[in-house]
Design a protein around this motif. Structure first.
Motif, short mmCIF file in Angstrom:
data_model
loop_
_atom_site.label_atom_id
_atom_site.label_comp_id
_atom_site.label_asym_id
_atom_site.label_seq_id
_atom_site.Cartn_x
_atom_site.Cartn_y
_atom_site.Cartn_z
N TYR A 60 129.06 37.71 91.97
CA TYR A 60 128.19 37.86 90.80
C TYR A 60 128.71 37.06 89.60
CZ TYR A 60 125.55 41.54 93.07
OH TYR A 60 124.74 42.24 93.93
N LYS B 95 119.66 37.54 92.37
CA LYS B 95 120.37 38.82 92.31
C LYS B 95 121.83 38.67 91.86
CE LYS B 95 122.43 40.29 96.62
NZ LYS B 95 122.30 40.36 98.02
N TYR B 96 122.38 37.47 92.00
CA TYR B 96 123.78 37.27 91.60
C TYR B 96 123.95 36.90 90.13
CZ TYR B 96 124.69 37.41 96.59
OH TYR B 96 124.78 37.80 97.89
N HIS C 133 128.74 47.04 88.56
CA HIS C 133 129.07 46.12 89.67
C HIS C 133 130.60 46.07 89.83
CE1 HIS C 133 125.17 44.84 88.07
NE2 HIS C 133 124.87 44.53 89.30
N LYS D 36 132.87 43.16 91.48
CA LYS D 36 131.95 42.16 92.06
C LYS D 36 131.67 40.97 91.15
CE LYS D 36 129.48 44.96 95.31
NZ LYS D 36 128.32 45.75 95.60
N ILE D 37 132.03 41.06 89.87
CA ILE D 37 131.67 39.97 88.95
C ILE D 37 132.81 38.94 88.90
CG2 ILE D 37 131.07 39.38 86.56
CD1 ILE D 37 129.77 42.13 86.31
#
Ligand code: PLP
Length: 442
Positions: free
Chosen positions: A142, A174-175, A194, A197-198
């Motif tokens: 992400y 979505k990312y 998130h 995930k980033i």
């Protein structure tokens, strides 16, 4: 000042033909006909110093400077001479050229953010490379980008997030996450939603708003805490706020920084600079999976490199940011004083930092008013001042400020007349300017 400019005949003819040859009629959306009043220069023939000429022979004071790609002035001798000299020494070699080494060493010495550097030709090359590095380094997918900043790249990771995203697979969207400038709690929420995930946080360190309440340092600390790579996009702010980048003024250092536009005074060159442990993923001397960082046929083409070296050295010599802040302050003060005098201070505003201000026409309560802005810009153009945005260069001085103030008086009076008439839409020819990022043309 000569009388108003009214003849764009040849420009209209060529512009019509351009649309049959090139989609959009230009190679950059922000140079397209939907970005300018109908009564404006359509096609340019040449430029020099702070001025440019269209194919109808009209001369304009140029505050736009391409897409803000000039910092010293059009045809600036020290840069053009370095380029001409380089052409005779060869423009593309089979192994790295000596200038690659010299420029890299110079940049690593000059920019505190640069432990290593990698060269590209466009801003998008290096912002995209920064995102790829951040993903490779963190193993995350992400990306969070500042929604208050309009543009980071022509590539899918960014364009997917705009309304103009035809041709890009849905899953790219979505990312791409968004966060607001100066909202550190909002960014923390994004990390919480998130977790782990980033990969990257990308923003311009400063745009039009002051960073409030130690925002940049808090952003730095949050990225470190969350293990995300902080990327400052210095494409516009670099050199203008400070030669080394706006972040250097605030003394907050990102993991990676990207530079382009004016860094080579209009020639094609861009720069990714940053932490050695991240940058080295794109190199040959490690045992991790190989990252295809940037590898372009023209990355090290020497004309852009020579232009960058000459531009940076000249900007250092003349103390460029002292000039941009100084001229900008006079411009900002002058615009505000004139707007007051003409009784339009709630409709013609100048926003942003002195070194990089922006004139905007707005409704009385401060909302951008594209029709009024088009009408105003049409009048500025007719008095020889091309000012869709403001790019202060070393070639803009007091003479250019006086010319601008003369034109501004006309522009502001037109704004007042248009508002008083109650029919702003009829106060200019053609259609109002439109945002580039829209779903449909009409
Ligand atoms: C802040 C910012 N980043 C990146 C880019 C992309 O640069 P380029 O058009 O050279 O690819 C731009 C271009 O306008 C920009 O303004």
């Amino acid at each position: 000042m000569p009388g108003p400019i009214t003849d764009f005949t040849k420009g209209y003819e060529i512009q019509n033909k351009l649309h049959t040859l090139i989609p959009g009629g230009s190679h950059t959306y922000s140079k397209g006909e939907d970005q300018f009043p109908r009564r404006s220069p359509q096609v340019m023939s040449h430029a020099d110093g702070a001025y440019c000429w269209d194919v109808d022979g009209n001369k304009f004071l140029d505050w736009a400077m391409g897409n803000r790609v000039i910092i010293l002035g059009h045809n600036y001798p020290a840069v053009n001479e370095a380029v001409k000299k380089q052409i005779d020494l060869g423009i593309n070699f089979t192994r790295p050229g000596i200038l690659e080494y010299e420029l890299a060493e110079y940049l690593v010495d000059l920019f505190p953010v640069a432990e290593m550097v990698k060269f590209g030709k466009n801003g998008s090359d290096v912002t995209t490379a920064a995102i790829k590095l951040a993903r490779a380094f963190t193993g995350r997918d992400y990306v969070a980008m500042c929604s208050d900043h309009p543009f980071f790249s022509i590539h899918d990771w960014f364009i997917a997030s705009t309304p103009m995203n035809a041709g890009i697979p849905e899953e790219h969207r979505k990312y791409s996450l968004g966060f607001r400038y100066n909202d550190i709690e909002g960014l923390q929420r994004l990390f919480d939603e998130h977790p782990g995930k980033i990969a990257a946080i990308i923003l311009e360190p400063v745009k039009n708003e002051e960073p409030k309440d130690d925002y940049l340092q808090k952003l730095r600390d949050l990225c470190t805490k969350e293990g995300a790579i902080l990327i400052f996009d210095e494409m516009i702010s670099g050199l203008r706020f400070d030669l080394r980048g706006a972040h250097h003024l605030w003394k907050v250092y990102p993991d990676l920084a990207t530079y382009g536009k004016c860094i080579s005074n209009g020639f094609s060159f861009s720069l990714l600079a940053g932490r050695r442990d991240i940058m080295e993923l794109g190199g040959l001397h490690h045992d991790k999976p190989r990252t295809f960082l940037l590898s372009q046929t023209h990355s090290s083409e020497t004309v852009g490199l020579a232009a960058a070296m000459a531009t940076l050295k000249e900007c250092e010599r003349v103390d460029i940011s002292k000039h941009t802040w100084g001229i900008g302050k006079k411009l900002v003060d002058g615009v505000r004083a004139l707007a007051k005098e003409e009784g339009v201070e709630n409709f013609v505003r100048i926003i942003g930092f002195d070194c990089n201000p922006q004139i905007l026409c707005t409704t009385e309560n401060g909302v951008y008013y594209p029709e009024l802005h088009t009408s105003f810009h049409e009048e500025m153009i007719s008095w020889g001042v091309l000012i869709p945005w403001i790019t202060i260069t070393y070639s803009h001085g007091d003479r250019e400020l006086d010319m601008t103030f003369d034109a501004l008086r006309h522009g502001m009076r037109k704004v007042r007349r248009a508002l008083e008439s109650g029919d702003v839409n009829s106060s200019f020819e053609g259609e109002a300017v439109k945002p580039v990022f829209r779903k449909f043309n009409r």
